[in-house]
Scaffold this active site. Structure first.
Site, PDB file in Angstrom:
ATOM      1  N   PHE A  65       2.036   4.957   8.558  1.00  0.00           N
ATOM      2  CA  PHE A  65       2.268   4.060   8.015  1.00  0.00           C
ATOM      3  C   PHE A  65       3.296   3.145   7.596  1.00  0.00           C
ATOM      4  CE2 PHE A  65      -0.010   0.704   5.851  1.00  0.00           C
ATOM      5  CZ  PHE A  65      -1.113  -0.039   6.018  1.00  0.00           C
ATOM      6  N   LEU A  66       4.211   4.100   6.989  1.00  0.00           N
ATOM      7  CA  LEU A  66       5.715   3.921   6.373  1.00  0.00           C
ATOM      8  C   LEU A  66       6.283   2.885   7.806  1.00  0.00           C
ATOM      9  CD1 LEU A  66       6.175   5.903   3.638  1.00  0.00           C
ATOM     10  CD2 LEU A  66       5.473   3.574   3.588  1.00  0.00           C
ATOM     11  N   ALA A  67       6.252   4.203   9.061  1.00  0.00           N
ATOM     12  CA  ALA A  67       7.164   3.848  10.269  1.00  0.00           C
ATOM     13  C   ALA A  67       6.951   3.126  10.845  1.00  0.00           C
ATOM     14  CB  ALA A  67       6.531   5.607  10.746  1.00  0.00           C
ATOM     15  N   LEU A  68       5.103   2.554  10.552  1.00  0.00           N
ATOM     16  CA  LEU A  68       4.446   1.611  11.661  1.00  0.00           C
ATOM     17  C   LEU A  68       4.966   0.422  10.838  1.00  0.00           C
ATOM     18  CD1 LEU A  68       1.099   2.342  11.664  1.00  0.00           C
ATOM     19  CD2 LEU A  68       2.672   1.477  13.866  1.00  0.00           C
ATOM     20  N   GLN A  69       5.839   0.160   9.434  1.00  0.00           N
ATOM     21  CA  GLN A  69       6.167  -0.882   8.723  1.00  0.00           C
ATOM     22  C   GLN A  69       7.403  -0.752   9.144  1.00  0.00           C
ATOM     23  OE1 GLN A  69       5.166  -1.084   4.462  1.00  0.00           O
ATOM     24  NE2 GLN A  69       3.424  -0.042   4.799  1.00  0.00           N
ATOM     25  N   SER A 103       2.153  -7.323   1.233  1.00  0.00           N
ATOM     26  CA  SER A 103       1.328  -6.801   2.362  1.00  0.00           C
ATOM     27  C   SER A 103       0.239  -6.740   1.423  1.00  0.00           C
ATOM     28  CB  SER A 103       2.338  -5.617   2.709  1.00  0.00           C
ATOM     29  OG  SER A 103       0.759  -4.697   3.560  1.00  0.00           O
ATOM     30  N   LEU A 104      -0.567  -5.856   1.418  1.00  0.00           N
ATOM     31  CA  LEU A 104      -1.187  -5.258  -0.158  1.00  0.00           C
ATOM     32  C   LEU A 104      -1.180  -6.412  -1.501  1.00  0.00           C
ATOM     33  CD1 LEU A 104      -4.301  -4.497  -0.691  1.00  0.00           C
ATOM     34  CD2 LEU A 104      -2.786  -2.268  -1.656  1.00  0.00           C
ATOM     35  N   HIS A 131       7.793  -5.996   8.808  1.00  0.00           N
ATOM     36  CA  HIS A 131       6.721  -5.962   8.171  1.00  0.00           C
ATOM     37  C   HIS A 131       7.575  -5.804   6.697  1.00  0.00           C
ATOM     38  CE1 HIS A 131       2.653  -6.346   6.851  1.00  0.00           C
ATOM     39  NE2 HIS A 131       2.864  -5.099   5.836  1.00  0.00           N
ATOM     40  N   TRP A 157       0.838  -1.082   0.271  1.00  0.00           N
ATOM     41  CA  TRP A 157       0.134   0.217  -0.190  1.00  0.00           C
ATOM     42  C   TRP A 157       0.787   1.128  -0.117  1.00  0.00           C
ATOM     43  CZ3 TRP A 157      -0.323   4.499   3.471  1.00  0.00           C
ATOM     44  CH2 TRP A 157      -2.136   4.854   3.104  1.00  0.00           C
ATOM     45  N   ASP A 209       6.246  -7.760  13.357  1.00  0.00           N
ATOM     46  CA  ASP A 209       5.499  -7.505  12.482  1.00  0.00           C
ATOM     47  C   ASP A 209       4.829  -6.522  12.971  1.00  0.00           C
ATOM     48  OD1 ASP A 209       4.146  -6.511  10.051  1.00  0.00           O
ATOM     49  OD2 ASP A 209       4.126  -8.551   8.848  1.00  0.00           O
TER      50      ASP A 209
END
Length: 259
Positions: A144-148, A82-83, A236, A22, A208
Site C-alpha cells: 500500500f505504501l509503494a502504491l502511494q 488521504s484518509l 499520493h 492510513w 496519483d
C-alpha cells in the site's frame, strides 16, 4: 487511560492541525515542519489506534472525528492527507464555526470508484487489502505504501521513507487498519461537502494512482468556491516528494485566511 499522541510545535499565532493517512503516523510531516513551523503553531497528531495513540478500539469515521475534536484547539485550520482528509472533512462539516480552514491532500470525499462516473480505488482492491492484512500484515502495508509513491522520480526513496515512518513507531492493530480501509470503501461525503462554508483548499498529485487527478476536475464543478491544485510531478504524497512546492501552496492559502 488511553490518550492521543498530540505534539504542538511552532512559533506562529495561527493553529494548524495535521492528520496523516492510513497505516502511518504524525512523523510523515517531519520534512515540511522546518518550512512551516516559523509561521504556525502546528499540532501533530497520531490518529486513534495509529503510531503512539495505542489502546483505542477500531473506529468509524464519526467516532474518530469526535475523538480528535475533544483535544483540538478552537479556531484552527485542519489539514488531512488521504484518509486524514476524510477525517478533517468530517470535522469541518461538524464544526464549521469553530475551524478556520480545511486543506485536503491527495484525498477524496469518496475514495471508492463507482461505475463509470466516479474515479477511485476499485472495491475489490480495498477488500483484497483487508483479506491480505490478516495473512501477511507486513507485506500488505508495504504494498500500500509503494502504491502511494508510484510514478514519481523519487518513488523508491519516498517509499523507503514511508516504510521507516511506519516501522519506527508502534504498528497499528489489524482491526484499526481494517477499519481505515472500510472508511475508504464506504464513506461518501460528496453531497455533504457542497454545503461546506469553511474555506477549503484541495491539493492533488498528477501521478496519483489512488486518487486520480480526474477527481479534482469533478470536484471543481461540485465545489466552485473551493480552489484545487494538481501538482504536476507528484503522486499520493506530494509533501514528501515535492515539499517546497507543496508548502508554497499551503502557506499562500493560509496567509489569505489571515488576511
Amino acid at each position: 487511560m488511553t490518550q492521543l499522541y498530540w505534539e504542538t510545535i511552532g512559533e506562529g499565532s495561527q493553529d494548524l492541525v495535521l492528520l496523516h493517512g492510513w497505516g502511518l503516523n504524525a512523523e510523515v510531516w517531519r520534512s515540511i515542519i522546518p518550512r512551516i513551523a516559523p509561521h504556525f503553531r502546528l499540532h501533530l497528531v497520531d490518529m486513534p489506534g495509529y503510531g503512539r495513540s495505542q489502546g483505542f478500539e477500531a473506529m468509524d469515521l464519526q467516532t474518530m472525528a469526535n475523538t480528535l475534536w475533544q483535544n483540538a484547539p478552537e479556531g484552527a485550520s485542519w489539514l488531512g492527507w488521504s484518509l486524514g482528509g476524510l477525517v478533517a472533512s468530517r470535522i469541518a462539516l461538524d464544526h464549521p464555526f469553530q475551524i478556520k480552514g480545511l486543506i485536503t491532500v491527495a484525498s477524496s470525499p469518496c475514495f471508492q470508484a463507482h461505475a463509470s462516473d466516479w474515479p477511485g480505488i476499485r472495491s475489490e482492491v480495498l477488500v483484497g487489502f483487508e483479506h491480505q492484512l490478516a495473512t501477511d500484515f507486513q507485506r500488505t502495508v508495504e504494498r500500500f505504501l509503494a502504491l502511494q509513491t508510484l510514478g514519481t522520480e523519487s518513488a523508491r526513496n519516498d517509499a523507503r521513507l514511508l516504510k521507516a515512518i511506519v516501522t519506527d513507531q508502534p504498528v497499528p492493530k489489524v482491526e484499526t487498519l481494517n477499519a481505515g480501509l472500510e472508511m475508504l470503501r464506504v464513506v461518501d461525503l460528496r453531497d455533504e461537502l457542497k454545503q461546506l462554508t469553511v474555506p477549503f483548499l484541495r491539493l492533488y498529485g498528477y501521478l496519483d494512482g489512488l486518487v486520480p487527478r480526474k477527481v479534482a476536475a469533478l470536484l471543481d464543478d461540485r465545489y466552485p468556491n473551493s480552489p484545487s491544485v494538481v501538482m504536476r510531478h507528484s503522486a499520493h504524497a506530494p509533501f514528501i516528494s515535492h515539499p517546497d512546492e507543496f508548502c508554497e501552496y499551503l502557506l499562500d492559502f493560509l496567509a489569505r485566511l489571515e488576511g
